[in-house]
Scaffold this active site. Sequence first.
Site, PDB file in Angstrom:
ATOM      1  N   GLN A 159       0.812  -1.218   0.000  1.00 19.21           N
ATOM      2  CA  GLN A 159       0.000   0.000   0.000  1.00 19.21           C
ATOM      3  C   GLN A 159       0.847   1.270   0.000  1.00 19.21           C
ATOM      4  O   GLN A 159       0.309   2.371  -0.119  1.00 19.21           O
ATOM      5  CB  GLN A 159      -0.937  -0.009   1.206  1.00 19.21           C
ATOM      6  CG  GLN A 159      -1.974  -1.135   1.143  1.00 19.21           C
ATOM      7  CD  GLN A 159      -2.854  -1.166   2.386  1.00 19.21           C
ATOM      8  OE1 GLN A 159      -2.399  -1.427   3.488  1.00 19.21           O
ATOM      9  NE2 GLN A 159      -4.133  -0.894   2.188  1.00 19.21           N
ATOM     10  N   HIS A 167       1.664  11.893  -2.652  1.00 15.85           N
ATOM     11  CA  HIS A 167       0.413  12.575  -2.305  1.00 15.85           C
ATOM     12  C   HIS A 167       0.493  13.186  -0.910  1.00 15.85           C
ATOM     13  O   HIS A 167       0.150  14.357  -0.709  1.00 15.85           O
ATOM     14  CB  HIS A 167      -0.751  11.588  -2.393  1.00 15.85           C
ATOM     15  CG  HIS A 167      -2.062  12.164  -1.968  1.00 15.85           C
ATOM     16  ND1 HIS A 167      -2.702  13.167  -2.660  1.00 15.85           N
ATOM     17  CD2 HIS A 167      -2.861  11.877  -0.904  1.00 15.85           C
ATOM     18  CE1 HIS A 167      -3.836  13.475  -2.067  1.00 15.85           C
ATOM     19  NE2 HIS A 167      -3.954  12.711  -0.992  1.00 15.85           N
ATOM     20  N   TYR A 204     -14.669   4.968   5.424  1.00 12.66           N
ATOM     21  CA  TYR A 204     -14.429   3.707   4.712  1.00 12.66           C
ATOM     22  C   TYR A 204     -13.307   2.925   5.378  1.00 12.66           C
ATOM     23  O   TYR A 204     -13.430   1.719   5.635  1.00 12.66           O
ATOM     24  CB  TYR A 204     -14.090   3.987   3.247  1.00 12.66           C
ATOM     25  CG  TYR A 204     -13.594   2.772   2.494  1.00 12.66           C
ATOM     26  CD1 TYR A 204     -14.496   1.875   1.932  1.00 12.66           C
ATOM     27  CD2 TYR A 204     -12.226   2.512   2.368  1.00 12.66           C
ATOM     28  CE1 TYR A 204     -14.044   0.743   1.248  1.00 12.66           C
ATOM     29  CE2 TYR A 204     -11.769   1.390   1.688  1.00 12.66           C
ATOM     30  CZ  TYR A 204     -12.679   0.515   1.130  1.00 12.66           C
ATOM     31  OH  TYR A 204     -12.222  -0.611   0.473  1.00 12.66           O
ATOM     32  N   LYS A 222     -14.593   0.553  -2.719  1.00 11.00           N
ATOM     33  CA  LYS A 222     -13.282   1.194  -2.783  1.00 11.00           C
ATOM     34  C   LYS A 222     -13.087   1.976  -4.076  1.00 11.00           C
ATOM     35  O   LYS A 222     -12.527   3.082  -4.072  1.00 11.00           O
ATOM     36  CB  LYS A 222     -12.182   0.134  -2.646  1.00 11.00           C
ATOM     37  CG  LYS A 222     -10.782   0.717  -2.544  1.00 11.00           C
ATOM     38  CD  LYS A 222      -9.740  -0.358  -2.344  1.00 11.00           C
ATOM     39  CE  LYS A 222      -8.347   0.240  -2.240  1.00 11.00           C
ATOM     40  NZ  LYS A 222      -7.311  -0.800  -2.055  1.00 11.00           N
TER      41      LYS A 222
END
Length: 284
Positions: A159, A167, A204, A222
Site C-alpha cells: 500500500q 500525495h 471507509y 473502494k
Amino acid sequence: MSIDMYKLKSQREKCLLNLSSKDMGIIDIYHYLVDEISDPRVSDWPLMSNPFGITLISLVYLSFVLYFGPLYMKDRKPYALVKTMICYNISVATASAIIFYGILTSGYTTHLSAGCEPFVISDDSMSLSMAQWVWWILILKIIELADTVIFILRKKYNQISFLHIYHHTATLFLAWISCKYAPGGMWTFIIMPNCAVHVIMYIYYLCTCLGPKMQKRITPWKKYITRLQLIQFAIMVVHTFQALLPSCEPTRKPLAYIYMSQIAFMFYMFLDYYRKSYLQKKIE
C-alpha cells in the site's frame, strides 16, 4: 480593513509585481519569499515563520517510510493496531468534518462565492477565523502522515506506493504554502471538497477495521472512493483555473501555477491507479 493593513497589502503587491526588476542575492530572495510577500498575520504561528519546520517533518517522514521503518520491522511480526486504527480513522474523519464546517462558516455562508474571490489581508474576525482554519488543515495533513506509519508497522508495504508517498508529501507542502501566502479568499475553496472526500474516505477505512464481514461488504465501494478523489481533483483544477484569468488575482499567478501543476499531476496518478486497479481487471 484597517488603514495600516491596507498599506501593508499595497506594499506587498507592489513588491510582488516588481520582483523581476530586482537584483537580489540568495538571502534577499529568501527574505522576500518568506517575509515580504507572505501573510504577516500567520508569521508567529507554529511552523509558519519559515519553511524549515515543515521541511524537517517531511524529511523525518520520508526517512522513516523509505528506510528506518522497514529496517525496524525487518525481523518483527506485523502489529495488529486494530484499536489504534479505529481511533485514528474516527479522529481524522471528525477533524475533516470540523474543518469543512469551519471553512464554510468563515465566509462561504456569508460573502464568499465559488467564483474569483481575491485574497485580502484583513484583521477582522471572519478573515482571521479563515486563516486559523487553514492552519488547522496544515496540522491535519501532518497527522495524516500516520497513514504510512501504520502501513509500515502492519507490514502492508504493497500500500506504500509512489502515489501514496508523493500525495502525502505534496499536500503537506501545499497546505503550508496556502497558510503562508493565501489563507483566505478563493484559495480556501478547494479545502472543502478535500475535507468532504476525506470524511468519506476515513469512514471507509474505519469500516475495514471492523472485521472480515464488514471488509467483504465495504470492499466493492473502494473504487467509488477513488472516483470521488478524481472528481475532487477536477473541481480543484477548474476552480483554481480562474486565478489565471487576467482580472483575477493578478499578483498570485505563481500560486495558481503551483496549485494546478500539483493537482493535475496527482489527478494523473490517481487516474492511472484507477485504470490499472479496476478497468484493466475488468477487461481481463
